[in-house]
Design a protein around this motif. Sequence first.
Motif, PDB file in Angstrom:
ATOM      1  N   ALA A  86       0.817  -1.217   0.000  1.00 27.37           N
ATOM      2  CA  ALA A  86       0.000   0.000   0.000  1.00 27.37           C
ATOM      3  C   ALA A  86       0.850   1.267   0.000  1.00 27.37           C
ATOM      4  O   ALA A  86       0.320   2.372  -0.063  1.00 27.37           O
ATOM      5  N   GLY A  87       2.171   1.118   0.102  1.00 27.90           N
ATOM      6  CA  GLY A  87       3.056   2.277   0.078  1.00 27.90           C
ATOM      7  C   GLY A  87       3.122   3.016   1.390  1.00 27.90           C
ATOM      8  O   GLY A  87       3.190   4.238   1.410  1.00 27.90           O
ATOM      9  N   LEU A  88       3.120   2.266   2.494  1.00 26.18           N
ATOM     10  CA  LEU A  88       3.190   2.888   3.817  1.00 26.18           C
ATOM     11  C   LEU A  88       4.570   2.721   4.432  1.00 26.18           C
ATOM     12  O   LEU A  88       5.198   1.674   4.292  1.00 26.18           O
ATOM     13  N   ALA A  89       4.996   3.754   5.136  1.00 24.37           N
ATOM     14  CA  ALA A  89       6.157   3.599   6.005  1.00 24.37           C
ATOM     15  C   ALA A  89       5.722   2.654   7.120  1.00 24.37           C
ATOM     16  O   ALA A  89       4.567   2.673   7.545  1.00 24.37           O
ATOM     17  N   ARG A  90       6.644   1.815   7.586  1.00 32.04           N
ATOM     18  CA  ARG A  90       6.286   0.829   8.601  1.00 32.04           C
ATOM     19  C   ARG A  90       7.225   0.928   9.792  1.00 32.04           C
ATOM     20  O   ARG A  90       8.426   1.088   9.625  1.00 32.04           O
ATOM     21  N   ILE A  91       6.633   0.826  10.978  1.00 34.04           N
ATOM     22  CA  ILE A  91       7.404   0.725  12.215  1.00 34.04           C
ATOM     23  C   ILE A  91       6.947  -0.573  12.864  1.00 34.04           C
ATOM     24  O   ILE A  91       5.749  -0.781  13.065  1.00 34.04           O
ATOM     25  N   VAL A 132      15.843   1.462   5.939  1.00 37.09           N
ATOM     26  CA  VAL A 132      15.769   1.400   4.483  1.00 37.09           C
ATOM     27  C   VAL A 132      14.316   1.384   4.020  1.00 37.09           C
ATOM     28  O   VAL A 132      13.901   2.217   3.218  1.00 37.09           O
ATOM     29  N   ASP A 133      13.525   0.428   4.530  1.00 35.47           N
ATOM     30  CA  ASP A 133      12.116   0.342   4.135  1.00 35.47           C
ATOM     31  C   ASP A 133      11.185   0.266   5.349  1.00 35.47           C
ATOM     32  O   ASP A 133      10.056  -0.156   5.249  1.00 35.47           O
ATOM     33  N   GLY A 134      11.699   0.698   6.481  1.00 40.73           N
ATOM     34  CA  GLY A 134      10.913   0.739   7.708  1.00 40.73           C
ATOM     35  C   GLY A 134      11.823   0.972   8.899  1.00 40.73           C
ATOM     36  O   GLY A 134      13.040   1.097   8.748  1.00 40.73           O
ATOM     37  N   LEU A 135      11.212   1.046  10.062  1.00 38.15           N
ATOM     38  CA  LEU A 135      11.964   1.204  11.301  1.00 38.15           C
ATOM     39  C   LEU A 135      11.634   0.039  12.224  1.00 38.15           C
ATOM     40  O   LEU A 135      10.477  -0.374  12.317  1.00 38.15           O
ATOM     41  N   LEU A 136      12.654  -0.479  12.903  1.00 37.91           N
ATOM     42  CA  LEU A 136      12.466  -1.555  13.871  1.00 37.91           C
ATOM     43  C   LEU A 136      12.753  -1.008  15.264  1.00 37.91           C
ATOM     44  O   LEU A 136      13.722  -0.275  15.475  1.00 37.91           O
ATOM     45  N   VAL A 137      11.879  -1.369  16.209  1.00 33.89           N
ATOM     46  CA  VAL A 137      11.952  -0.869  17.582  1.00 33.89           C
ATOM     47  C   VAL A 137      11.914  -2.070  18.522  1.00 33.89           C
ATOM     48  O   VAL A 137      11.118  -2.988  18.309  1.00 33.89           O
ATOM     49  N   ASP A 191       9.811  14.098  10.065  1.00 30.37           N
ATOM     50  CA  ASP A 191      10.685  13.963   8.902  1.00 30.37           C
ATOM     51  C   ASP A 191       9.914  13.350   7.730  1.00 30.37           C
ATOM     52  O   ASP A 191       9.997  12.151   7.475  1.00 30.37           O
ATOM     53  N   ASP A 192       9.167  14.202   7.030  1.00 27.45           N
ATOM     54  CA  ASP A 192       8.368  13.737   5.890  1.00 27.45           C
ATOM     55  C   ASP A 192       9.220  13.087   4.796  1.00 27.45           C
ATOM     56  O   ASP A 192       8.820  12.062   4.247  1.00 27.45           O
ATOM     57  N   PRO A 193      10.379  13.642   4.451  1.00 25.27           N
ATOM     58  CA  PRO A 193      11.200  12.971   3.435  1.00 25.27           C
ATOM     59  C   PRO A 193      11.600  11.549   3.852  1.00 25.27           C
ATOM     60  O   PRO A 193      11.596  10.640   3.019  1.00 25.27           O
ATOM     61  N   LEU A 194      11.923  11.352   5.110  1.00 27.00           N
ATOM     62  CA  LEU A 194      12.250  10.000   5.587  1.00 27.00           C
ATOM     63  C   LEU A 194      11.041   9.087   5.464  1.00 27.00           C
ATOM     64  O   LEU A 194      11.140   7.967   4.956  1.00 27.00           O
ATOM     65  N   ARG A 195       9.886   9.562   5.907  1.00 32.31           N
ATOM     66  CA  ARG A 195       8.668   8.756   5.832  1.00 32.31           C
ATOM     67  C   ARG A 195       8.369   8.359   4.386  1.00 32.31           C
ATOM     68  O   ARG A 195       8.078   7.201   4.095  1.00 32.31           O
ATOM     69  N   MET A 196       8.514   9.302   3.485  1.00 29.78           N
ATOM     70  CA  MET A 196       8.250   9.019   2.070  1.00 29.78           C
ATOM     71  C   MET A 196       9.276   8.038   1.494  1.00 29.78           C
ATOM     72  O   MET A 196       8.924   7.133   0.734  1.00 29.78           O
ATOM     73  N   ARG A 197      10.549   8.201   1.867  1.00 32.15           N
ATOM     74  CA  ARG A 197      11.585   7.287   1.381  1.00 32.15           C
ATOM     75  C   ARG A 197      11.334   5.872   1.878  1.00 32.15           C
ATOM     76  O   ARG A 197      11.413   4.901   1.112  1.00 32.15           O
ATOM     77  N   ALA A 257       8.477   4.602   2.761  1.00 29.93           N
ATOM     78  CA  ALA A 257       7.262   4.112   2.094  1.00 29.93           C
ATOM     79  C   ALA A 257       7.557   3.659   0.667  1.00 29.93           C
ATOM     80  O   ALA A 257       7.115   2.582   0.253  1.00 29.93           O
ATOM     81  N   LEU A 258       8.294   4.457  -0.076  1.00 28.56           N
ATOM     82  CA  LEU A 258       8.626   4.092  -1.458  1.00 28.56           C
ATOM     83  C   LEU A 258       9.499   2.844  -1.517  1.00 28.56           C
ATOM     84  O   LEU A 258       9.283   1.961  -2.347  1.00 28.56           O
TER      85      LEU A 258
END
Length: 163
Positions: free
Chosen positions: A85-90, A105-110, A128-134, A136-137
């Motif tokens: 769906a093109g979502l940033a993931r945590i 790279v394609d999400g964040l791990l916590v 950080d919108d650019p990070l979120r978009m990167r 997600a893409l």
Amino acid sequence: NWKGVETVILAMKQVTGAHLTIIGEGPELPMLAGLVRQLDLDSAVSFIGKMDQSELHKRLKSAHALVLPSSYEGLSHTLLEAAAAGLARIASDIPGNAEVIEHGVDGLLVPYADVGGWKDAIQRLVNDDPLRMRLALNAQDSAKKDSFLDSVRKYVELIAMEG
């Protein structure tokens, strides 16, 4: 409670500029709703019950990110659907999630149950919108590369090699 939703709710107390929507239901729902009221987070956290697949896909497409704080996952279809769906993931840094997400790279791990870590990760995407978009893409690109059909083909090839 292995889903870890309470951890993200606790983190939301310290996050500014975000809204958490919790989809689904289960025996923990009354406790989670009580926690939201107790922390005075009614304007920052909302609950949506069960949804059919089409509603869920619409909801995912309108979201900015997906959080998955569980202590256990196999191959998480939730994370795969969010990527498609093109979502940033945590997600929690557990083996199943770490197989699907490359941190940064394609999400964040916590770390699981790390309230401060969840707060930092969510706030980071809010700020950080650019990070979120990167993220997600990159997640969407990885979803295209690792389709379900490709996975089935790989399993069939492995089984054929064994036989």
